[in-house]
Design an enzyme around this catalytic site. Sequence first.
Site, PDB file in Angstrom:
ATOM      1  N   ASP A 179     123.537 -55.569 -43.316  1.00  0.00           N
ATOM      2  CA  ASP A 179     124.439 -55.416 -42.180  1.00  0.00           C
ATOM      3  C   ASP A 179     124.251 -53.964 -41.784  1.00  0.00           C
ATOM      4  O   ASP A 179     124.704 -53.062 -42.488  1.00  0.00           O
ATOM      5  CB  ASP A 179     125.892 -55.692 -42.593  1.00  0.00           C
ATOM      6  CG  ASP A 179     126.802 -55.674 -41.384  1.00  0.00           C
ATOM      7  OD1 ASP A 179     126.748 -54.695 -40.618  1.00  0.00           O
ATOM      8  OD2 ASP A 179     127.552 -56.640 -41.177  1.00  0.00           O
ATOM      9  N   HIS A 180     123.554 -53.743 -40.665  1.00  0.00           N
ATOM     10  CA  HIS A 180     123.144 -52.353 -40.412  1.00  0.00           C
ATOM     11  C   HIS A 180     124.334 -51.429 -40.149  1.00  0.00           C
ATOM     12  O   HIS A 180     124.211 -50.220 -40.263  1.00  0.00           O
ATOM     13  CB  HIS A 180     122.084 -52.268 -39.298  1.00  0.00           C
ATOM     14  CG  HIS A 180     122.622 -52.365 -37.908  1.00  0.00           C
ATOM     15  ND1 HIS A 180     122.940 -53.548 -37.312  1.00  0.00           N
ATOM     16  CD2 HIS A 180     122.911 -51.412 -36.986  1.00  0.00           C
ATOM     17  CE1 HIS A 180     123.396 -53.331 -36.089  1.00  0.00           C
ATOM     18  NE2 HIS A 180     123.379 -52.041 -35.861  1.00  0.00           N
TER      19      HIS A 180
ATOM     20  N   HIS B  63     129.575 -57.328 -38.538  1.00  0.00           N
ATOM     21  CA  HIS B  63     129.832 -55.887 -38.392  1.00  0.00           C
ATOM     22  C   HIS B  63     131.329 -55.531 -38.375  1.00  0.00           C
ATOM     23  O   HIS B  63     131.771 -54.639 -39.095  1.00  0.00           O
ATOM     24  CB  HIS B  63     129.187 -55.349 -37.112  1.00  0.00           C
ATOM     25  CG  HIS B  63     127.730 -55.663 -36.985  1.00  0.00           C
ATOM     26  ND1 HIS B  63     126.876 -55.685 -38.061  1.00  0.00           N
ATOM     27  CD2 HIS B  63     126.952 -55.954 -35.902  1.00  0.00           C
ATOM     28  CE1 HIS B  63     125.651 -55.988 -37.641  1.00  0.00           C
ATOM     29  NE2 HIS B  63     125.671 -56.152 -36.343  1.00  0.00           N
TER      30      HIS B  63
HETATM   31  C1  BG6 Z   1     123.269 -56.226 -33.533  1.00  0.00           C
HETATM   32  C2  BG6 Z   1     123.619 -57.262 -32.503  1.00  0.00           C
HETATM   33  O1  BG6 Z   1     123.527 -56.704 -34.826  1.00  0.00           O
HETATM   34  O2  BG6 Z   1     124.059 -55.058 -33.299  1.00  0.00           O
HETATM   35  C3  BG6 Z   1     123.395 -56.733 -31.103  1.00  0.00           C
HETATM   36  O3  BG6 Z   1     122.811 -58.410 -32.710  1.00  0.00           O
HETATM   37  C4  BG6 Z   1     124.162 -55.437 -30.912  1.00  0.00           C
HETATM   38  O4  BG6 Z   1     123.798 -57.677 -30.133  1.00  0.00           O
HETATM   39  C5  BG6 Z   1     123.852 -54.462 -32.033  1.00  0.00           C
HETATM   40  O5  BG6 Z   1     123.764 -54.888 -29.670  1.00  0.00           O
HETATM   41  C6  BG6 Z   1     124.747 -53.251 -31.941  1.00  0.00           C
HETATM   42  O6  BG6 Z   1     124.337 -52.319 -32.885  1.00  0.00           O
HETATM   43  P1  BG6 Z   1     124.592 -50.771 -32.674  1.00  0.00           P
HETATM   44  O7  BG6 Z   1     124.055 -50.123 -33.898  1.00  0.00           O
HETATM   45  O8  BG6 Z   1     123.883 -50.373 -31.406  1.00  0.00           O
HETATM   46  O9  BG6 Z   1     126.077 -50.596 -32.514  1.00  0.00           O
END
Ligand code: BG6
Length: 480
Positions: free
Chosen positions: A178-179, A241
């Site tokens: 989960d980044h 997230h």
């Molecule tokens: C991803 C989603 O996991 O996270 C995308 O699939 C989203 O739709 C993105 O745009 C948002 O990540 P960050 O790091 O830009 O907030």
Amino acid sequence: MEDMTFVLFGATGDLAQRKLFPALYNLYIDGKLPNNISIVGLGRSESSNEDFQSKVEHSLHAFSRRAVQPSSLQGFLSKFRYCAFDATHEESYRHLHELIESRENELDIPGNRVFYLSVAPSLVEVITSNLHTSGISQPEGWKRLIVEKPFGSDLESSQQLNMKLSKTFNEEEIYRIDHYLGKPMVQNLETLVLANPALESLLDHKQIANVQITASETVGVEGRAGYYDKAGAIRDMVQNHLLQLVMMTAIYLPKKITAEEIRAKKMEIIESIRPIPKENVYQNVVRGQYESGEILKAPVVGYKDEPGVHESSKNDTYFAARLYIDNPAWDGIPFYIRTGKRLKQKSTRIVFEFKNKLDESDGEGITPNLLILEISPNESISLQVNMKDLSSNRFEPVCINFSTNSKGQPEAYELLLFDAMLGNAAFFAHWKEVELSWKWIQPILEAFQEDLLPLASYSAGSNGPEEANQLLLSDQFKWW
Ligand code: BG6
């Protein structure tokens, strides 16, 4: 770090180009990759090693946070090999096995293997079971599986997927990415109270009126309608997230504890989020979809006019909810979460609103004190307090802002890849967290499917649907 083979499924895809190759490169120049690492990229098309290496190089020029250093480039690229691969073909696994073993012999790597699946969810199961039958996932050393979201599309499919993965990998060997857990400010949450005694008393829950978690985006579906029109904000951002941010925000750790204990605490939190029964979803959740509007002064089309989106789509591009964590610490304190595409600004942040002892009758302009943790695109901590402007005799909010120097900070994927290679799973989602998140989400998904709540609309470039403001107003709060 131990020497290893890193097998990347989906090496010609977008994530590999934008995030994974640059992350590996930045780890390499920081001396954080093992001395001997064999990186094998897999994709459907035929390509030579040289062509593949030049694609990797191209992605570094385009996306690396640090400029490519000619002196380090060749050494880095020489670690890469390419293997054309069809996930459903036995033959492909034989080739892959041979390539992995020949590189292990060449580089004297002791059979430690990481498998990174950056592929369509439908391929996860077939790949892991073939890794098993082909013997690739029975190396002499250790093995690990890194898997990208989405992890299933509802409770049942996630359980099935997990059951299938667990035939080849143990829970300790599975690293669910989960980044958001790789974002430096999120990683800092575990030490926020521990390292800051001043915040310990500030974040004493008795002082907190509510907690707000926002992940707003300006982008639309970015050519991913095929996936997004089925997933919606609820599966794309909330189940993973946002609920991870809720867990990380609510753990409150005044004492140092181990990575396992942190994960156990997170599970306790997600387990104590009060379920929202399907019939009550409409009172606690807002779903919305954007209409045409303007983003940064440029006109943009509404969601239904995006290429690939069904013209009568009821998909949610916006989600807001009120939830409660039924444990003694957070008893009765609402958490409000929201996320959406095509909103006014890109901002991920956590705001703690403090109880207000005063109101407008005590002084014009009085606003609640806020502790604001900006996670991205900038990182900062700020405290909003009231100060009296003596010329107008009004209170004005003043922000004390501590910006961290986010320049030069490693990116989320660097931190996560490094941890996975090291075998540190603290910032990866445990199966129980994922399962419990789906459990909480499931009645909401069903309410969406059965149309038990209206689909609100909002203009692109706005702050989201009015209904989301009403959700907080009904508790006498507003979004920050
Ligand atoms: C991803 C989603 O996991 O996270 C995308 O699939 C989203 O739709 C993105 O745009 C948002 O990540 P960050 O790091 O830009 O907030």
